[in-house]
Design an enzyme around this catalytic site. Sequence first.
Site, short mmCIF file in Angstrom:
data_model
loop_
_atom_site.label_atom_id
_atom_site.label_comp_id
_atom_site.label_asym_id
_atom_site.label_seq_id
_atom_site.Cartn_x
_atom_site.Cartn_y
_atom_site.Cartn_z
CG ASP A 1 14.55 37.65 -51.52
OD1 ASP A 1 13.99 37.90 -50.55
OD2 ASP A 1 14.18 37.07 -52.58
CB SER B 1 18.24 35.36 -54.17
OG SER B 1 18.61 34.67 -55.27
O1 G3H Z 1 13.00 33.27 -51.91
C1 G3H Z 1 13.02 32.83 -53.07
C2 G3H Z 1 13.35 33.75 -54.11
O2 G3H Z 1 12.28 33.51 -55.26
C3 G3H Z 1 14.69 33.68 -54.55
O3 G3H Z 1 14.79 32.44 -55.31
O4 G3H Z 1 16.94 31.59 -54.24
O5 G3H Z 1 15.93 30.61 -56.53
O6 G3H Z 1 17.18 32.89 -56.26
P1 G3H Z 1 16.21 31.76 -55.70
P1 13P Z 2 7.12 33.98 -54.97
O1 13P Z 2 7.94 32.67 -55.21
O2 13P Z 2 5.68 33.65 -54.83
O3 13P Z 2 7.27 34.85 -56.27
O4 13P Z 2 7.79 34.70 -53.76
C1 13P Z 2 9.10 35.39 -53.84
C2 13P Z 2 9.69 35.65 -52.75
O5 13P Z 2 9.04 35.76 -51.59
C3 13P Z 2 11.04 36.05 -52.94
O6 13P Z 2 11.66 36.55 -51.52
ZN ZN Z 3 10.99 35.08 -49.92
#
Ligand code: G3H
Ligand code: 13P
Ligand code: ZN
Length: 321
Positions: free
Chosen positions: A82, A50
């Site tokens: 992501d 991410s």
């Molecule tokens: O979409 C959410 C994922 O769990 C990534 O989370 O933006 O805190 O790294 P983050």
């Molecule tokens: P969770 O929070 O359910 O693990 O989902 C992660 C996700 O969608 C990352 O893009």
């Molecule tokens: Zn997600």
Amino acid sequence: MPLTHTRDLFAKALKGKYAIGAFNVNDMELLQGIVEACEEEKSPLILQISKGARQYANPVYLKKLIEAAISVTTIPIAVHLDHGDSFELCKQCIDEGFTSVMIDGSHLPLDKNIEVCKKVVEYAHKHNTVVEGELGQLVGAQHDDGEEGGGFSKGGLYTHPDEAVEFVKQTGVDSLAVAIGNSHGAYKFKGTQHLNLDRLKAIKQALMNAGLGDYPLVLHGASSVPKDMVMEINKYGGKLGEDAAGVPEADIEIARRTGCTKVNIDTDLRLAMTAGIRKVFAETPKEFDPRKYLGPARARVKDLVRHKVKNVLCCAGHAFD
Ligand code: G3H
Ligand code: 13P
Ligand code: ZN
């Protein structure tokens, strides 16, 4: 083996009716736990990063860590951005060698979402990179009948089947993340709420009917938030709420069979690490060697990923399909 394309992974997964786990990576222990489990289970793997992970670990460190993982494994591994929130971030990751990027324009009006996604697709495809788009909002389960009081009103927050077709056709995106009552984090549902799997089937059918074939869908927010793990965290001093709840594994199985080819898991990894670390801290409070608590945390991540790929996603044994 070099990095793999999700396009290849998806085609095989759709044929074999299994899903590929897309696991979020932020540090070395997470990466090692995930990769070791998938290597031992001969499972294909998507590592996803991410914007927050890039800010936390530094993109160069993450890239080098993943290169190290690739050099000590034999399984196909794809690297995916992501929730990319802009064309510029997607471009940067494509230029760095990611094999897949997500452009998340889901908060935008449909035409603007299409516009930014199309721009990313044009650049990505020129550079042999796969793109995931998202339509609908990951707000969790709710009444989504819309103003018309039934059916799939376009006023709702869930992905609308007709709009899914329009979005895929207009953008040329390679896979679509859907909103069907899913959400991120450890508090997904209240009471007996769960995913709207009928909506998922309708989206899949609409894409099929529109001539887009067995089109790959993506399920975000797919952590199960295991009750025993939540209880263990709380036993060792955590304070997770009683309303912590995730997607039942039975729902993931239906989603997998319905064509959710990429299943995103982050929260369960965070819980596994936290349970591992808290246990060591609670049982041996004099311990201060990070290897003594990060090691068990890594082992918990590995156990969790092994369970997912074997019993939930059913991609174990499919690395060399
Ligand atoms: O979409 C959410 C994922 O769990 C990534 O989370 O933006 O805190 O790294 P983050
Ligand atoms: P969770 O929070 O359910 O693990 O989902 C992660 C996700 O969608 C990352 O893009
Ligand atoms: Zn997600």
